[in-house]
Design a protein around this motif. Sequence first.
Motif, short mmCIF file in Angstrom:
data_model
loop_
_atom_site.label_atom_id
_atom_site.label_comp_id
_atom_site.label_asym_id
_atom_site.label_seq_id
_atom_site.Cartn_x
_atom_site.Cartn_y
_atom_site.Cartn_z
N ALA A 1 3.84 10.31 -7.09
CA ALA A 1 4.89 10.70 -8.04
C ALA A 1 4.30 10.89 -9.44
CB ALA A 1 5.98 9.64 -8.07
N ILE A 2 3.44 10.00 -9.84
CA ILE A 2 2.82 10.10 -11.17
C ILE A 2 1.88 11.30 -11.22
CG2 ILE A 2 1.19 8.97 -12.74
CD1 ILE A 2 2.46 6.30 -11.84
N GLN A 3 1.15 11.55 -10.13
CA GLN A 3 0.22 12.68 -10.10
C GLN A 3 0.97 13.99 -10.25
OE1 GLN A 3 -1.78 13.27 -6.38
NE2 GLN A 3 -3.38 14.53 -7.27
N ASP A 4 2.08 14.16 -9.57
CA ASP A 4 2.85 15.40 -9.69
C ASP A 4 3.34 15.60 -11.11
OD1 ASP A 4 2.46 15.98 -7.04
OD2 ASP A 4 4.41 15.20 -6.38
N GLY A 5 3.88 14.55 -11.71
CA GLY A 5 4.38 14.65 -13.08
C GLY A 5 3.27 14.94 -14.08
N ILE B 1 0.83 -1.20 0.00
CA ILE B 1 0.00 0.00 0.00
C ILE B 1 0.86 1.25 0.00
CG2 ILE B 1 -1.62 1.34 1.42
CD1 ILE B 1 -2.90 -1.36 2.18
N ILE B 2 1.93 1.26 0.79
CA ILE B 2 2.82 2.43 0.84
C ILE B 2 3.49 2.66 -0.51
CG2 ILE B 2 4.99 3.26 1.84
CD1 ILE B 2 4.03 2.01 4.50
N VAL B 3 3.96 1.59 -1.15
CA VAL B 3 4.60 1.73 -2.46
C VAL B 3 3.59 2.23 -3.49
CG1 VAL B 3 5.65 0.42 -4.35
CG2 VAL B 3 6.43 0.07 -2.01
N THR B 4 2.38 1.72 -3.44
CA THR B 4 1.35 2.14 -4.39
C THR B 4 1.01 3.62 -4.22
OG1 THR B 4 0.42 -0.09 -4.36
CG2 THR B 4 -1.00 1.66 -5.19
N ILE B 5 0.84 4.06 -2.99
CA ILE B 5 0.53 5.47 -2.74
C ILE B 5 1.70 6.36 -3.18
CG2 ILE B 5 0.14 7.17 -0.91
CD1 ILE B 5 -1.55 5.03 0.51
N SER B 6 2.93 5.93 -2.91
CA SER B 6 4.09 6.71 -3.33
C SER B 6 4.16 6.84 -4.84
CB SER B 6 5.38 6.06 -2.81
OG SER B 6 5.36 5.99 -1.42
N ALA B 7 3.92 5.75 -5.55
CA ALA B 7 3.93 5.79 -7.01
C ALA B 7 2.82 6.68 -7.54
CB ALA B 7 3.79 4.38 -7.58
#
Length: 87
Positions: A58-62, A49-55
């Motif tokens: 990151a994708i949302q910002d880009g 879950i932590i990795v998914t939220i981090s990804a």
Amino acid sequence: MQPPTAFPLPVTPAHNNKSAKMIKKAHAFINDEEGAVTVDWVVLTAAIIIVTISAYLAIQDGSNEMADAVGVFLIETDHDQLRNPNQ
């Protein structure tokens, strides 16, 4: 007068039998690994879950930055030139 002393528990076969059962249950609890497997799954799920939220973040910002850049490009560009690039 002597100070009072603690009275030891009577050593009877019934008392020894209860102690033996309690010790067996304690050993069985310590050796039981089903709880450990549950903890492993909880930790693994939390990590996923932590990795998914981090990804996602990151994708949302880009993608927000790219959308802003495209918006600025479309606002500042001559639309007639975009429709007819050969003229």
